[in-house]
Scaffold this active site. Structure first.
Site, PDB file in Angstrom:
ATOM      1  N   ASP A 166      43.632  59.615   2.353  1.00  0.00           N
ATOM      2  CA  ASP A 166      45.170  59.741   2.243  1.00  0.00           C
ATOM      3  C   ASP A 166      45.785  59.493   0.939  1.00  0.00           C
ATOM      4  OD1 ASP A 166      45.228  57.219   1.994  1.00  0.00           O
ATOM      5  OD2 ASP A 166      47.036  56.744   3.271  1.00  0.00           O
ATOM      6  N   ASP A 204      43.358  66.655   6.774  1.00  0.00           N
ATOM      7  CA  ASP A 204      44.245  66.605   5.732  1.00  0.00           C
ATOM      8  C   ASP A 204      43.112  66.535   4.344  1.00  0.00           C
ATOM      9  OD1 ASP A 204      46.417  66.147   7.006  1.00  0.00           O
ATOM     10  OD2 ASP A 204      46.648  64.227   6.549  1.00  0.00           O
ATOM     11  N   ASP A 356      52.525  57.023  16.396  1.00  0.00           N
ATOM     12  CA  ASP A 356      52.561  57.063  15.075  1.00  0.00           C
ATOM     13  C   ASP A 356      53.052  55.770  14.331  1.00  0.00           C
ATOM     14  OD1 ASP A 356      51.946  59.788  15.065  1.00  0.00           O
ATOM     15  OD2 ASP A 356      53.962  60.223  15.443  1.00  0.00           O
TER      16      ASP A 356
END
Length: 376
Positions: A166, A204, A356
């Site tokens: 990330d 990602d 989340d």
């Protein structure tokens, strides 16, 4: 608008990490199963931001030399120029070890039980492998793939251990470096078996690559290309899909240029792309986006796309809210028969109801949130 990175937060998502928490869990949260829960995404732009000349230039089709260029390559299949044999067909596999199923089994008297059981728990969903545990990953993957093979169903697995996954944000874990990651992928691939399986390779990892230096980006893309080759060499019936972000993120040409570096245009590594993982963009927008990315990507005509439709029934919130936003609902049920050209599957990669981080602990199944999604 400055594009915000799509941060997949695994803090608290990995079962081993969650198990280490104390017992003061909120009463509306289910305890995690042995497999990893699906992580969450952080803020995303509502529309793509124009790419700068430097960004576009950095996504050339030829990776720059790197310090890791001398590492051992993945095994190479002799039919590297082969065309893809076609999309996976049949029915998707529902793994019996999930947070929603654990909640359903232990809460038969809950008034939300029937809705959650019928609309979420009965649907097949992806199984994430978000913790770096080389000693056990082969057996854990094999438990999923063998379970699917025994029923004649197609499992969906998500390897999520790329270093820097990330870009220095909240996500913890992953392999300590790319050499360790390469070795982890070898062990992951050893559990794939010989049946049909869909691999959603590292959410990602491509779309968020702008945060990396040119050298680090080239190294990551080399590892991803190698991962695709390893996975498909271990099981030629595996279908491996690479990260195409989503329709509200990078322009298709930029995304395709990075994907090409990462091996997504090569049938030796790839069967196509995936999009909208853990996000909310409509299926129609994702179909259009994925086709544009595939057109820009090139490669064999058979390359396709899979789309995460788990929470996109009402589309993305207009205000850009990303953390368990209100007013969302379930999207199309998972299927390998989409009726759309070049769209191989609609999948539930993010399991609906796994928070989340706002309505429950990150990655934890939260019945109130699941019920809101399933009943709206």
């Amino acid at each position: 608008m400055v594009a915000a990175a799509s941060l997949v937060v695994a803090a608290g998502a990995v079962a081993g990490v969650l198990a280490a928490f104390d017992d003061r869990r909120a009463s509306d949260e289910a305890a995690p199963p042995e497999v990893s829960a699906s992580p969450r995404l952080a803020p995303l732009p509502s529309v793509p931001s124009p790419s700068s000349p430097a960004t576009a230039g950095s996504a050339s089709s030829s990776p720059s030399p790197s310090a890791r260029s001398t590492r051992s390559p993945a095994p190479s299949r002799t039919d590297a120029k082969r065309e893809r044999t076609g999309a996976v067909t049949g029915r998707l596999y529902r793994h019996p070890d999930s947070q929603v199923l654990a909640w359903v089994r232990s809460h038969s008297g809950d008034p939300r039980h029937a809705v959650i059981a019928s609309r979420i728990a009965e649907q097949p969903a992806a199984v994430w492998f978000a913790d770096y545990a080389p000693a056990t990953v082969t057996a854990r993957v094999a438990a999923v793939t063998s379970g699917g093979a025994a029923l004649g169903r197609v499992p969906v697995v998500v390897p999520y251990a790329i270093p820097g996954r990330d870009c220095g944000g909240h996500s913890q874990g992953g392999a300590p470096d790319l050499d360790a990651y390469d070795a982890w992928i070898d062990r992951f691939a050893a559990g794939l078996g010989s049946g049909e399986v869909i691999v959603v390779l590292e959410p990602d990892s491509v779309a968020q690559a702008e945060c990396l230096s040119a050298g680090d980006r080239a190294d990551r893309f080399a590892s991803l290309a190698r991962a695709g080759r390893v996975l498909k060499s271990a099981n030629p019936r595996a279908r491996v899909y690479f990260d195409a972000g989503h329709s509200g993120w990078n322009p298709p040409a930029t995304q395709a240029a990075w994907l090409r570096q990462a091996g997504a245009a090569s049938p030796e590594s790839s069967d196509g792309i995936f999009s909208n993982v853990s996000n909310f963009h409509t299926t129609a927008d994702e179909v259009a986006h994925d086709r544009r990315v595939l057109d820009a990507l090139g490669g064999p005509a058979g390359l396709g796309a899979v789309i995460d439709t788990s929470r996109n029934g009402n589309g993305a919130p207009a205000d850009g809210e990303w953390c368990d936003p209100a007013g969302r609902r379930l999207g199309r049920t998972p299927t390998l028969s989409t009726g759309e050209s070049r769209i191989d599957a609609y999948l539930w990669v993010k399991l609906p109801g796994e928070s989340d981080g706002c309505k429950g602990r990150p990655g934890t199944f939260t019945p109130s949130y699941a019920y809101d999604l399933a009943s709206s």
